[in-house]
Structure formats: C-alpha cells, structure tokens
Design an enzyme around this catalytic site. Structure first.
Site, PDB file in Angstrom:
ATOM      1  N   GLY A 161       8.363  29.295  22.020  1.00 31.45           N
ATOM      2  CA  GLY A 161       9.150  28.783  23.136  1.00 31.45           C
ATOM      3  C   GLY A 161       8.994  27.284  23.235  1.00 31.45           C
ATOM      4  N   CYS A 162       9.140  26.771  24.424  1.00 32.39           N
ATOM      5  CA  CYS A 162       9.065  25.334  24.663  1.00 32.39           C
ATOM      6  C   CYS A 162       7.692  24.797  24.272  1.00 32.39           C
ATOM      7  CB  CYS A 162       9.331  25.052  26.143  1.00 32.39           C
ATOM      8  SG  CYS A 162       9.131  23.324  26.569  1.00 32.39           S
ATOM      9  N   PHE A 163       7.676  23.742  23.461  1.00 35.32           N
ATOM     10  CA  PHE A 163       6.389  23.216  23.009  1.00 35.32           C
ATOM     11  C   PHE A 163       5.559  22.628  24.131  1.00 35.32           C
ATOM     12  CE2 PHE A 163       8.973  19.626  20.694  1.00 35.32           C
ATOM     13  CZ  PHE A 163       9.405  19.086  21.883  1.00 35.32           C
ATOM     14  N   TYR A 212       9.931  22.723  35.845  1.00 33.13           N
ATOM     15  CA  TYR A 212       9.880  23.592  34.661  1.00 33.13           C
ATOM     16  C   TYR A 212       8.422  23.864  34.292  1.00 33.13           C
ATOM     17  CZ  TYR A 212      10.495  25.379  29.967  1.00 33.13           C
ATOM     18  OH  TYR A 212      10.446  26.178  28.856  1.00 33.13           O
TER      19      TYR A 212
END
Length: 177
Positions: A10-12, A155
C-alpha cells in the site's frame, strides 16, 4: 554488518512509519520498484502506467532483527489478500509485494506465504507477489519520513497511526526503546 529488505504493502508512508518503530532497523527509505520505467516520479507511479509499486527499502541489522521478524511485521501491518489495493488506495502501485535481495529471502518469503495460506488466518488467499529486486528508485524527498514530518495529516492519522500502534502492541519486544 547490515542487510536490506524491500516491501510494498500500500502507501509507502504507512509502511515506512511502521518499520521505523523496530529495533535493528537503521534506515527506511520510501521508493518505487517492480516496474519498467527508469527513474519514475511519484506522479508517474500514481498513474499505474510505470508498473512500479510504492515500496520501502530497509537497512537492518540481522543480529538484532531477523528477516523472518520483518516478514511477520509486514504481513501484520497490511492486508496481503487485497489485490492491487490497501484501504482507500487502489491500483497496481499499491500491490502487496516482497522484493527479494537473494535466494534466501525468496525462500523465506515464499515459505511464510505458504504457511499463512495453510493456517487459514485470512478469509481469502494471500496475493502477495514475491519477485527479485531489480532496481529500487528512491522517492522524492517530500515522501521520506512523511509521517514524522506530517503527523497531523488526516490520511496518516487514519492509516499510518493504526499500523504504528499495531507494531507497538504486537511486537513490544522488537520496538525501539
């Protein structure tokens, strides 16, 4: 002597923040790997057209934390049954992937995934890819240490913070003092 490990889940930003908690992990660098475009930018990777995944590359001390330990943390902080997505992030750049640096890492990662599937700990099959690392591209500077620099980012609060808390709770004995 340190070794390297490379993971995408997913998002680093979120994976980076989780691994930075671990004793024996000296450096965590966000970047891109597994694609076909040389020196891709974040914007290019976000299109999904470069083939790269957002990944983190760790430099760690195997005398302090083992590759097996890193695999356990990796498979704890993301959902390896999600194909080309993690939470709100959708696209091949968010796929679950272990990029191996040698045959031993490949064997350990494949065995770990096989054991996860055999244990039936997930409702769905693990879709994590295991591939040899060819080239790692460091992400732009604004993506390095993102959570540390932007702790109030909504986020990060919703997605990185729970991963950090999970690491601190489940891996207390491996977390930096």
């Amino acid at each position: 002597m340190t070794e390297q490990a490379t993971f995408g889940g997913g998002c680093f930003w979120c994976i980076e923040a989780a691994f930075k908690e671990l004793d024996g992990v000296h450096e965590v660098t966000s970047g891109y790997a597994g694609g076909h475009t040389a020196n891709p930018s974040y914007r290019e990777v976000c299109t999904g057209n470069t083939g790269h995944a957002e990944v983190v590359q760790l430099e760690y001390d195997p005398e302090v934390i083992s590759y097996d330990d890193l695999l356990e943390v990796f498979f704890t902080v993301h959902d390896p049954t999600q194909l080309n997505r993690q939470g709100p992030d959708v696209g091949t750049q968010y796929r679950s992937i272990v990029l191996t640096h040698d045959d031993e890492q490949r064997e350990l990662a494949e065995s770990y995934i096989e054991a996860l599937d055999e244990e039936g700990g997930y409702d769905d099959e693990v879709v994590t890819e295991v591939e040899p690392l060819e080239t790692f591209y460091r992400a732009e500077e604004n993506h390095q240490d993102y959570f540390e620099k932007n702790p109030q980012d909504a986020y990060c609060s919703m997605h990185a913070q729970p991963k950090i808390e999970k690491v601190r709770e489940k891996f207390q004995e491996k977390v930096k003092a």
